[in-house]
Write an enzyme that holds these catalytic residues in place. Structure first.
Site, short mmCIF file in Angstrom:
data_model
loop_
_atom_site.label_atom_id
_atom_site.label_comp_id
_atom_site.label_asym_id
_atom_site.label_seq_id
_atom_site.Cartn_x
_atom_site.Cartn_y
_atom_site.Cartn_z
N ASP A 77 75.81 42.74 124.60
CA ASP A 77 77.25 42.78 124.88
C ASP A 77 77.55 42.59 126.36
OD1 ASP A 77 77.32 43.30 122.22
OD2 ASP A 77 77.84 45.41 122.40
N ASP A 131 71.77 43.55 114.40
CA ASP A 131 72.36 44.14 115.60
C ASP A 131 72.00 45.63 115.60
OD1 ASP A 131 73.85 44.40 117.88
OD2 ASP A 131 75.79 44.04 116.93
N GLU A 153 68.23 49.05 118.31
CA GLU A 153 67.46 49.70 119.41
C GLU A 153 66.74 50.95 118.93
OE1 GLU A 153 70.71 48.75 119.62
OE2 GLU A 153 70.21 46.86 120.59
#
Lengths: 917, 441
Positions: free
Chosen positions: A589, A513, A516
């Site tokens: 999300d 997770d 980015e």
């Protein structure tokens, strides 16, 4: 009093605004992004570059790009650029434009490494010669033409320079670059005294030591009515125009990997991943594609018809066309043109460049249960046993960040998870797996071995001054390993060995997770662009690929851990072109509302179209509490996502499928069971994707390329070539309008009722299911026995569901292997083709397979078959099997509606024939 | 020829063996059926239990689902709705979902659910039975202990209730006495006042207005209420005027907009808090946010003023007012009138009668009376609060035979890992981990 009322209303207004707490202002819009703003100001025809010294060298068509009339005032721009056109098998043209390395540029511009697979180079066609042509309508200018593939040619027009692919027959263009003269290449140069290269945004300063270096150009798709692709955005599947007549809020599609808190369900802003690959499709039934291998921030305009009304550039008008405008902050031009002509051809061409999707393990195609967070071992045991108590199958239980010791990945909270191995073994005893989260931010804590090791070795990304970059994420002050560096990737991969990852067992897999990367105190919640990677590469140049490299390193870790025998499973949030080789992604999300349920379909379709077929959205929506009805509808839809996982934020109420009353439990169980009965079909589709790139979940037009009514339909989708599914996206829906494409009929998956194709059907909707149909002419393999998890289904018998077309024929395939190892690469698989015609069903092999299975076929269901026959003859053996009416589905009180061959008993691995007498 | 024959023979064997290995037909066709149902299945033609269909004896447990309700496959996994019966001799019999039959996992302690030869299940019913028996025994013991404890509690509760009830009626009696005393004091006091005034004002004309004023002064509580209302209004106005003084939660969120000027750590924490929902404890940050609120504009300011009902300085008075009101309402008697009102009334009556008949008062010490009066009022209010809390307590449902009566004022704590769970019956439950406390509802 009145004042008070007004104030109150205003307060309510504000409150309603905070429902969408997406902070638009925190992210740079195009007009706050200098390179984007500059590029958008350019007028068509502004590019004066012409191709000089056109020749064939090293099998490529090469040239130098120089301005037609050198601008005296801008000495920096006159260095010639190098251009090369290469041609590859299957209709792929590669165009590269860069600064000339022999002219000693200030810095080598970044070229994204490790995305184009090595096999691709072996497909290169070495050009021998180019023909020079005068092409009509080009004012007598010259063009160089080279062979691309049977029926296609690659063309370089010299003055002004333009590159395109055309069909040989009729000289029809397919994809072109710089037809509108918008090409611009900001060359690296020395800073002038009066210049300020710094960029400031919301308190963050980007030092930009190399100054402007952006690239922009126009790309046109011919014979095209819609363009698709370029994930990741929460928006419609067919990309809406972002500029030109009729566009109100003009904002290009942004590709910049960002952790956007509560992203909006309809926006061109960039979210977690980026794949700069666009596909076009039109009435002719033909598709083409364009891919720009560039990992810097990119902005892409889809131009509305008439955008260039004042441009004065003449374009061929006989073909419908979509123009697009591509802008990137840095990097080089490394672009791929895909000639098609079919939609599946374009996808195949794209994956021949970036790689085929990995073959997932069977377990990972089942249902995953996740939550931030399953508290402790007792909680895990409880949730696990509740699935059994309610006879709901699931395969994987997930642990989010709270399982760690203070967000130090590869560790366990000793209070909450004192016996991680035992916990995993208990799950494994039921054939279930566990997934733990491992994020790229490493806690800056001297007592944490990983940090100590990384900082001592100098493995962290550096800030602009050369110190280890220190950002803020879950653990607080954190640093990020430089995954661009292959050495660091292998160092990282080692961390997944059973020795290094204490408490891990072979049934543990990984979730990446925040890659980015998410940096809570960075500009736009990410890393500063002037941070430095291996070899002085600036973060701006590879930002969009950071998550990709991280995903790659983690997948390599799992591969190493299992001695190269166990297929890795790694879920990633960030992605880039090529991520399909390393695992699954999800749409991040999302929120528990109907709009997010709806937008999940175009998002998953877009990912599939651009290679990332193993994808899904969080079932139920991550933020917020779904109404039970929404949750049920989400399970019903999610059961058809390639990646099927329920997940929730820690502030939400528990929402495991048994918490909403018996009726809702039954509905969710039913939805999950549908997925499990279809696992053989899904697995076969994953294999199809693994050999062709054709996605598991696909748009209607991929199967019906000439059906215009399907082009912009993103409410419904195809699962493989056989099933059509449409979600229910509103509360208390009584009816749904479903468009069924093609000429053949469709059979309702639940009732077996036939519906005509090529029509919109207004259907009654019940709470029990969402509309789902099997296409006439197909055969779908199922396993109709319910188990705890996919592991226990291995030996269960199959059901074949045959949906007959108007000529009483159908065909389908089944792929089986051991579900976990790479033995299939050496032929250890079963691949069968089933064909039904003239009342005979035959099973024949596809390719040479060397895998055994004791599975039999227990049932054959025939839809659209006239009842009457009583027996069938099974060959070899000449055994008789009874024919009767039976239910289409099991697990409820389903009426006997379908002609069923009872217990033919044939083995799935063998050749056989069943004749209806 | 011979070779051919043997080949045929071999393939025949292969086919036979394959048929056997590939299906999971049990050797005993009655497997998975509970003994009480066995007769039902001893017919040639058997009905599905839901009446939907019939099936032959040969179709019983033939590993193919014929009845949608699973009647025909109690012993295989063929029907999703089937139930498998384990005899579990040595332990208690049980039913399994058909999904557990031959799934490679031993579910019945007698291992009867795994008969296809893929796994060998040990026979564990005796051990399991023993364990179950022991745990049952333990349960019984615990229960018995519990019964004793409960009886003790009930006995204690009975006594406690009787005691509390007696106490209540005693308090009520006392209240009556005190009330009477107060009445009397009040009467005496007023009379004294009246006399004094009369003496002072003899030369002047009788002045009703004045009289009224005195009355007003003395009727304290009423006046108090008036005073309390006033500041409320004032503070309301004040609040609207003083827009944007202190940040509210709502605003804190919006102020994320202007995060410039935060330290890097503060910014990190701020953004993190969106996901975690944790409020930042750092006061400095709040200050920063305030300082950086340049773009807030008049609208944002206005919003603050409305949200801010827990503001600090400007609303202090208002808070006190509320407190007082609450106190006075606490001591309201069921009749609806406050006890002070009553006293006032009686006093007025007396006064009037005194006025009418002009009874002379001798040797009354005003200060003494006031002291007494205050003493009794204090006592009364104490009594009132004790009565009301006792009444409240007695109103609760303490379960059968009031066995939980003694839990009323008790709390129970349980330490688990890093959390301390505290349950106060009839009040609240919390989870503490040293730093924070969470109400568990």
């Amino acid at each position: 009093m009145k004042m008070k009322q007004v104030a109150f209303l205003f307060l309510i207004f504000l409150a309603s605004q905070t429902v969408y707490s997406w902070k638009k202002d925190e992210f740079r819009a195009c007009d706050q992004t200098p390179f984007c703003k500059r590029a958008r100001f350019r007028k068509p025809g502004a590019c004066t570059l012409i191709a000089h010294d056109v020749s064939i060298s090293d099998g490529d068509l090469t040239a130098k790009l120089i301005p037609k009339a050198p601008h005296d005032q801008d000495q920096d721009q006159i260095k010639p650029l190098t251009l090369s056109v290469s041609v590859y098998q299957d209709g792929i043209m590669r165009l590269k434009i860069d600064e000339d390395p022999s002219l000693d540029p200030r810095k080598k511009r970044f070229q994204v490494a490790d995305v184009v697979i090595s096999e691709f180079e072996t497909k290169k066609l070495w050009l021998q010669s180019a023909s020079t042509e005068k092409i009509n309508g080009d004012d007598g200018g010259l063009s160089s033409v080279v062979y691309l593939s049977d029926g296609y040619e690659a063309v370089l027009r010299h003055d002004p320079f333009e590159v395109y692919v055309r069909e040989k027959a009729g000289n029809r263009r397919v994809v072109s670059l710089n037809s509108h003269g918008l090409f611009d290449f900001e060359q690296l140069r020395v800073k002038k005294e009066d210049e300020d290269w710094e960029e400031r945004f919301r308190g963050h300063t980007d030092t930009r030591p190399y100054g402007p270096q952006s690239i922009s150009f126009d790309v046109s798709f011919y014979g095209s009515d819609f363009v698709y692709g370029i994930p990741e955005h929460a928006s419609s599947f067919a990309l809406k125009p972002t500029r030109g007549p009729g566009v109100e809020e003009s904002e290009p599609f942004r590709l910049f990997n960002l952790d956007v808190f509560e992203y909006h369900h309809e926006s061109p802003f960039g979210i977690y991943g980026s794949i700069p690959f666009m596909v076009s499709h039109g009435k002719s039934g033909q598709s083409s594609g364009f891919f720009w291998l560039n990992a810097a921030e990119m902005q892409i305009d889809v131009l509305a018809k008439g955008w260039d009304a004042e441009g004065g550039i003449l374009m061929p008008t006989e073909q419908s066309r979509i123009d697009t405008f591509w802008m990137s902050e840095a990097g080089i031009v490394d672009t791929f043109f895909f000639a098609g002509p079919g939609p599946k051809d374009v996808v195949k061409q794209y994956v021949s460049v970036t790689g085929l999707p990995a073959m997932p393990q069977l377990f990972s195609t089942g249902y995953h249960q996740c939550r931030w967070n399953y508290r402790d071992e007792e909680d895990v045991e409880n949730v696990d046993s509740k699935f059994d108590e309610h006879d709901i199958p699931y395969d994987v239980l997930w642990l989010d960040i709270e399982h760690t010791d203070g967000k130090r990945y590869f560790t366990w909270d000793k209070m909450l998870f004192p016996h991680p191995e035992e916990m995993q073994r208990k799950l494994a005893a039921k054939g279930r797996r566990m997934v733990t989260i491992v994020d790229p931010h490493i806690k800056r804590d001297e007592s944490f071995h990983l940090h100590k090791d990384a900082s001592q070795r100098g493995y962290y990304i550096k800030d602009a001054t050369g110190k280890d970059y220190d950002g803020w994420c879950w653990p607080g002050s954190s640093s990020y390993p430089d995954m661009l560096n292959p050495e660091i990737r292998s160092w990282w991969a080692e961390k997944f060995s059973y020795d290094n990852y204490v408490g891990s067992t072979p049934s543990l897999y990984i979730w990446n997770d925040m890659n980015e990367p998410s940096v809570f105190n960075g500009p736009e919640v990410t890393m500063p662009r002037d941070a430095l990677h291996l070899g002085g590469v600036e973060h701006r140049e590879l930002h969009n690929a950071y998550g990709y490299y991280f995903h790659m390193a983690t997948a390599e870790g799992l591969l190493k851990r299992g001695d190269g025998k166990d297929r890795p499973f790694v879920l990633s949030r960030a992605f880039f072109a090529g991520s399909q080789r390393y695992g699954a992604v999800w749409t991040g999300d999302n929120s528990a509302d109907w709009d997010h349920l709806r937008v999940s379909v175009p998002m998953v379709l877009t990912l599939g179209l651009t290679g990332m077929t193993f994808s899904g959205a969080d079932v139920g929506g991550f933020f917020g509490n779904p109404e039970p009805e929404l949750l049920v509808r989400w399970y019903q839809l999610g059961a058809y996502y390639p990646f099927f996982r329920g997940h929730a934020h820690h502030d939400t109420k528990r929402r495991e499928p048994w918490l909403f009353g018996e009726r809702n439990t039954a509905l969710m169980r039913d939805a999950i069971r549908i997925r499990y009965t279809l696992l053989p079909y899904f697995y076969t589709l994953f294999r199809e994707a693994n050999v062709s790139g054709v996605p598991v979940v696909r748009p209607l037009w991929m199967e019906f390329p000439s059906d215009e009514a399907a082009f912009s339909n993103d409410e419904a989708f195809m699962v493989g070539n056989s099933l059509l599914v449409q979600g229910i996206y509103t509360a208390r829906a009584k009816h749904a309008s479903v468009y069924l494409p093609g000429k053949e009929s469709w059979y309702d998956l639940r009732t077996g009722t036939a519906y005509k194709g090529g029509k919109v059907h207004k259907l009654e909707v019940s709470e029990e299911s969402i509309p789902a149909f099997q296409r006439a002419g197909t055969i779908v393999p199922r396993k109709d026995r319910f188990r705890r998890s996919s592991t226990q289904m291995v030996h269960d018998p199959y059901t074949l569901v045959i949906a007959l077309n108007s000529s009483q024929a159908a065909e389908g395939e089944l792929y089986v292997d051991d579900g976990k190892s790479y033995d299939f690469k050496h032929g250890a698989y079963i691949h069968r083709r089933f064909v039904f015609s003239n009342g005979h069903l035959t099973s024949s092999p596809v390719g040479n397979s060397r895998f055994s299975s004791d599975c039999i076929i227990e049932r054959v269901i025939l839809l659209g078959f006239t009842p009457g026959a009583k027996t069938a003859l099974v060959e070899p053996g000449n055994q008789k099997a009874e024919i009767e009416l039976g239910p289409l589905r099991f697990g409820g009180q389903h009426a006997a509606v379908a002609v069923t061959i009872r217990k033919p008993g044939v083995r799935v691995a063998e050749d056989w024939k069943i004749k209806i007498l | 020829m011979k070779q051919r024959l043997s080949l045929m023979y071999l393939s025949f064997i292969l086919i036979i063996s394959s048929r056997e290995s590939s299906s999971s037909i049990p050797s005993n066709s009655f497997i998975g059926i509970p003994p009480q149902d066995e007769d039902y299945f001893k017919r040639e033609i058997i009905k599905c239990k839901n009446g939907s269909k019939k099936f032959t004896k040969a179709q019983l447990n033939d590993d193919f689902c014929d009845c949608p309700d699973g009647t025909d496959e109690p012993g295989t996994s063929a029907c999703p709705l089937g139930k498998f019966y384990c005899k579990n001799i040595g332990h208690a019999p049980s039913f399994l979902y058909s999904s557990r039959v031959n799934d490679g996992i031993c579910d019945c302690c007698d291992g009867s659910d795994e008969y296809d030869g893929k796994v060998k299940c040990p026979y564990t019913c005796h051990e399991a039975g023993k364990v179950a028996m022991e745990s049952l025994k333990r349960k019984i013991e615990v229960y018995q202990e519990g019964v004793i404890l409960r009886n003790v509690e009930i006995g204690l509760a009975k006594r406690a209730i009787a005691r509390d009830k007696a106490e209540l009626s005693r308090l009520k009696n006392e209240r009556e006495v005190v009330e009477k005393n107060i009445c009397w004091m009040s009467f005496l006091f007023h009379r004294l006042r009246w006399q004094v005034r009369k003496l002072e004002q003899e030369p002047q004309e009788k002045d009703d207005k004045r009289n009224e004023k005195v009355e007003n002064e003395e009727s304290g509580p009423d006046k108090n209420v008036d005073r309390q209302i006033e500041p409320m209004k004032a503070s309301d106005v004040e609040k609207q005027g003083k827009a944007g003084e202190s940040p509210s939660d709502q605003n804190e969120k919006d102020k994320h907009e202007s995060s410039e000027g935060l330290s890097r750590e503060e910014l990190g924490r701020l953004v993190e808090s969106r996901w975690t929902g944790k409020k930042m404890k750092n006061d400095q940050l709040n200050k920063h946010i305030q300082m950086n609120q340049e773009e807030g504009g008049p609208d944002a300011g206005y919003e603050e003023s409305v949200v801010d009902n827990a503001g600090r300085s400007s609303t202090a008075q208002y808070k006190i007012g509320v407190q007082d009101l609450k106190n006075s309402s606490d001591i309201t008697t069921p009749s609806g009138k406050s006890w002070l009102d009553k006293i006032q009334e009686t006093a007025q009556n007396f006064l009037q009668s005194v006025n009418l008949f002009s009874i002379p008062v001798v040797n009354l010490d005003a200060n003494k009376i006031r002291k007494e009066y205050n003493h009794y009022t204090a006592k009364l209010s104490d009594l009132e609060s004790r009565i009301s809390s006792l009444t409240e307590k007695l109103k609760f449902d303490f379960g059968k035979q009031n066995k939980f009566y003694l839990f009323y004022d008790r709390c129970f704590e349980l330490k688990q890992d890093k959390y301390v769970y505290k349950v106060c019956p009839f009040r609240n439950a919390t989870q503490e981990d040293g730093r924070s406390k969470t109400q568990l509802g």
